[in-house]
Structures are given as C-alpha cells and as structure tokens.
Motif scaffolding. Structure first.
Motif, short mmCIF file in Angstrom:
data_model
loop_
_atom_site.label_atom_id
_atom_site.label_comp_id
_atom_site.label_asym_id
_atom_site.label_seq_id
_atom_site.Cartn_x
_atom_site.Cartn_y
_atom_site.Cartn_z
N ARG A 101 48.79 36.42 81.44
CA ARG A 101 50.12 37.26 81.71
C ARG A 101 50.36 38.03 80.47
O ARG A 101 51.21 39.15 80.52
N TYR A 102 49.73 37.86 79.24
CA TYR A 102 50.20 38.85 78.00
C TYR A 102 49.02 39.62 77.67
O TYR A 102 48.51 39.34 76.44
N PRO A 103 48.52 40.71 78.28
CA PRO A 103 47.51 41.27 77.76
C PRO A 103 48.29 42.22 76.94
O PRO A 103 49.46 42.70 77.11
N LEU A 104 47.39 42.83 75.77
CA LEU A 104 48.24 43.61 75.07
C LEU A 104 47.58 45.12 75.01
O LEU A 104 46.29 45.36 74.87
N TRP A 105 48.11 46.13 75.40
CA TRP A 105 47.79 47.52 75.51
C TRP A 105 48.16 48.33 74.54
O TRP A 105 49.37 48.37 73.84
N GLY A 106 47.38 49.49 74.19
CA GLY A 106 47.82 50.54 73.23
C GLY A 106 47.32 51.73 73.99
O GLY A 106 46.58 51.79 74.70
N LEU A 107 48.10 52.81 73.56
CA LEU A 107 47.82 54.16 73.99
C LEU A 107 47.16 54.96 72.99
O LEU A 107 47.87 55.09 71.66
N VAL A 108 46.43 55.95 73.20
CA VAL A 108 45.67 56.61 72.34
C VAL A 108 45.80 58.08 72.89
O VAL A 108 45.27 58.41 74.11
N THR A 109 46.26 59.22 72.00
CA THR A 109 46.01 60.44 72.44
C THR A 109 44.86 60.92 73.21
O THR A 109 43.72 60.56 72.51
N LYS A 110 44.66 61.37 74.59
CA LYS A 110 43.59 61.49 75.15
C LYS A 110 42.54 62.84 74.56
O LYS A 110 41.40 62.53 74.33
N GLN A 111 43.20 63.94 74.27
CA GLN A 111 42.51 64.92 73.79
C GLN A 111 42.68 64.92 72.15
O GLN A 111 43.21 65.86 71.54
N TRP A 112 42.08 63.89 71.56
CA TRP A 112 42.18 63.42 70.20
C TRP A 112 41.27 64.43 69.18
O TRP A 112 40.19 65.07 69.74
N GLN A 113 42.19 65.06 68.45
CA GLN A 113 41.32 66.02 67.51
C GLN A 113 41.32 65.61 65.96
O GLN A 113 42.63 65.50 65.48
N ASP A 114 40.16 65.60 65.25
CA ASP A 114 40.25 65.00 64.14
C ASP A 114 40.99 65.96 62.98
O ASP A 114 41.20 65.38 61.80
N ASP A 115 41.13 67.02 63.31
CA ASP A 115 41.98 67.97 62.25
C ASP A 115 43.39 67.92 62.36
O ASP A 115 44.01 68.65 61.58
N LYS A 116 43.89 66.95 63.28
CA LYS A 116 45.46 66.80 63.28
C LYS A 116 45.84 65.75 62.64
O LYS A 116 45.04 64.60 62.73
N PRO A 117 47.01 65.60 62.18
CA PRO A 117 47.50 64.48 61.35
C PRO A 117 47.74 63.39 62.66
O PRO A 117 48.15 63.97 63.75
N SER A 118 47.79 62.09 62.19
CA SER A 118 47.83 61.04 63.11
C SER A 118 49.02 60.13 63.03
O SER A 118 49.24 59.88 61.92
N ILE A 119 49.83 59.75 64.04
CA ILE A 119 51.05 59.10 64.25
C ILE A 119 50.76 57.61 64.70
O ILE A 119 50.29 57.63 65.99
N LEU A 120 51.24 56.58 64.15
CA LEU A 120 51.39 55.29 64.69
C LEU A 120 52.73 55.01 65.11
O LEU A 120 53.85 55.37 64.28
N VAL A 121 52.96 54.67 66.38
CA VAL A 121 54.44 54.19 67.06
C VAL A 121 54.43 52.71 67.21
O VAL A 121 53.38 52.41 68.38
N THR A 122 55.11 51.84 66.66
CA THR A 122 55.10 50.35 67.32
C THR A 122 56.36 50.06 67.78
O THR A 122 57.32 50.40 67.15
N GLY A 123 56.35 49.21 68.72
CA GLY A 123 57.55 48.56 69.31
C GLY A 123 57.24 47.19 69.73
O GLY A 123 56.30 46.85 70.04
N GLY A 124 58.60 46.40 69.91
CA GLY A 124 58.27 45.08 70.42
C GLY A 124 57.75 44.10 69.35
O GLY A 124 57.21 43.09 69.91
N VAL A 125 57.80 44.39 68.20
CA VAL A 125 57.35 43.37 67.29
C VAL A 125 58.08 42.11 67.28
O VAL A 125 57.67 40.86 67.41
N HIS A 126 59.48 42.47 67.35
CA HIS A 126 60.39 41.32 67.63
C HIS A 126 60.73 41.59 69.29
O HIS A 126 61.41 42.58 69.53
N GLU A 166 43.01 57.97 59.41
CA GLU A 166 44.08 57.97 58.30
C GLU A 166 45.26 58.42 59.33
O GLU A 166 45.42 59.33 59.68
N LEU A 167 46.30 57.71 58.84
CA LEU A 167 47.63 57.83 59.52
C LEU A 167 48.63 58.59 58.53
O LEU A 167 48.49 57.95 57.40
N LEU A 168 49.30 59.63 59.05
CA LEU A 168 50.07 60.18 58.42
C LEU A 168 51.71 59.39 58.27
O LEU A 168 52.07 59.64 57.31
#
Length: 302
Positions: free
Chosen positions: A59-84, A161-163
């Motif tokens: 009932r409770y699978p956990l899913w994450g989404l990651v940019t498909k065209q990931w490029q190592d020279d770009k800064p990376s951003i984490l977005v989290t929701g529903g911790v509560h 590394e996350l910006l």
C-alpha cells in the motif's frame, strides 16, 4: 479543549501508543491522490521506487523522481514533501512542481523530488507515523524512523552534492487542537496553545541562514498569498523574526528533514491552509511560488 489526558512526567508506553494507533483510520487514498498523478509524468523523470513502509509495503511504496537528462555540471536541488503526511499542500505542491514547473528550470538545475515521504500519515491525516513518532524529528544520522531512514538512504545513494533543499510543509489549526496536545500527552509534558501564524512563512537553518534566499522566496509567495505577520510578542511560533515571514531553527539538532543534507541553501516552507483568505489550490500555488522564488534567486546568484 484537548481530548488527550496529560499526565505530567508519565510518557506513553507501548500500550498507550497502541491505543492511539487503534483510533486512527484511513481518510483518503495515497494511491489515488499521489501515486496515480505521479504515474502521469513518470516519463519526464527517472522514477525510482526507493523503498516501502513496512506497515504495509504494497500500500505504501515510496517513490522519488530524478531529472532524466541529468548533467553533472549543473547544480542539484532536492524537493521533499509530506514528511508530515497531514500537510496536504506539501505533497500536492511537490507534485504540481514536478508536473508543471520543473521543466522550465531544467536548463539550470537537476532535480530530486520525494513528494510524499510519509504516505501512512497522508492517508490517516497524521503528523506521526503508526508508532506515534514524528518523522520530522527523526532525521538524525541514518534516520530514526522508517520514513526518514529510507529517504535519507535514497538521496545519499545518488552520490550528488546538493545546492539547495526545499522542504514543503504547512502549519494548521489542528496543531493546537490535535497534534501538539497529543505530543504533550505522549511525552508527559505540560501543554499550552501557541498562536498559529495567519499566513505563509519560512524556516531557515541557523547554520545556513542565507537570508537573501529566504527573502526571495517570501517575495515570490507574496504575489500568490499573504505572508504571516508577527504575533503580539513579535514572533512566529515562538521564534524571533529575522525578516518578514522568516524565522530560524537549528535543523540538525532537532532532527528536521531540512537539516539532513549539506546543501548551502535550505528552507522549510510553511503554508497556512486554514485561513479564510485561501483555498486548497491557493496553498498549492504558494508552495510552487516558493520553489520558483528560491530557484530564480539561485539562477541570479550562481
């Protein structure tokens, strides 16, 4: 008045936690409101099932989404929701950003999005998990709850590394009527109401204040919804105000989700969904506006 019996100095044992759990019930569908919408744009990201909650793994699978065209020279951003899980616009705001907005920033950033960290909490409209533990006080070390442990492992497994980290939350009237009285009863502590801020605000990290970043978020959200004014003591939820709509916590010491990464920029957004000035869509729009404001700032200050 709270319906919780508070016995000062007598925290709950396992029997009391089980009695609390027995009173909880399913009120909405994680599958219908989160998994089905998420499936509609999985093709635009690399979608990863990073785990499942042991309370009911199917009932409770956990899913994450990651940019498909990931490029190592770009800064990376984490977005989290529903911790509560009960903070609806955090979940729906993360989904709305992934669906409608992330693409317009993908020339500048890579994204990691975990839209619903606590799906049991989402379905039962709860701050806690089934063990009566608060996931957003459990992001110490490798994580102290299943919710925190699994998302920490997912993010760290990516080895990036996350910006910046945007953690999307709400402050609701039920904090006073339900969840804070329950916490006082659970911990055997005295309970007092606090003044719920009427409007949007952010929480920065004491160790990484980056006030101009927070101010850019506030300015963006102010175009969508109202910003919380100071209470009669000049504070918000008991904390001194650093700037309009901005307070700070030591996120690492408190075990908050916003403190588990080493990102330079971190913000916890707080929407107020019980205001007569807003509706559900306005709350979602405010979360997306917060992301836009922060990302626009980062683009202008590389």
């Amino acid at each position: 008045m709270s319906h919780y019996e508070i016995k000062i100095g007598k925290p709950w044992g396992q029997a009391e936690r089980e009695a609390w759990l027995a009173k909880q019930s399913i009120k909405r569908s994680y599958e219908e409101e989160v998994l089905t919408p998420l499936s509609e744009f999985k093709d635009r990201f690399t979608a990863t099932q990073y785990g499942a909650l042991p309370y009911n793994e199917a009932r409770y699978p956990l899913w994450g989404l990651v940019t498909k065209q990931w490029q190592d020279d770009k800064p990376s951003i984490l977005v989290t929701g529903g911790v509560h899980g009960y903070e609806t616009s955090g979940v729906q705001g993360a989904l709305a950003f992934a669906r409608d907005t992330a693409a317009s920033y993908e020339n500048d950033f890579n994204f990691i999005i975990a839209p619903c960290i606590s799906p049991w909490g989402y379905e039962t409209i709860n701050r806690w998990n089934p063990n009566a533990d608060d996931p957003n006080r459990s992001f110490n070390g490798e994580g102290e709850t299943e919710e925190s442990k699994q998302v920490i492992a997912f993010v760290r497994s990516l080895g990036v590394e996350l910006l910046a980290h945007f953690d999307l939350h709400e402050t609701t009237d039920t904090d006073n009527s339900e969840f804070r009285p329950a916490k006082a009863a659970r911990d055997g502590e005295a309970y007092e109401d606090w003044q719920i801020p009427d409007g949007f605000y952010t929480v920065t990290d004491t160790a990484r204040q980056e006030l101009a970043f927070q101010q850019a978020i506030i300015a963006s959200v102010a175009k969508v919804t109202h910003i919380a004014p100071a209470d009669e003591s000049g504070r918000l939820i008991g904390a001194p105000i650093l700037s309009e709509g901005v307070i700070e916590y030591n996120k690492g010491s408190l075990g908050l989700c916003g403190g588990f990464t080493n990102s330079r920029y971190t913000t916890t957004t707080e929407v107020y969904p019980d205001s007569p000035k807003v509706d559900d869509q306005n709350c979602i729009d405010a979360q997306v506006a917060a992301l836009r404001g922060g990302l626009d700032y980062l683009k202008q200050h590389p």
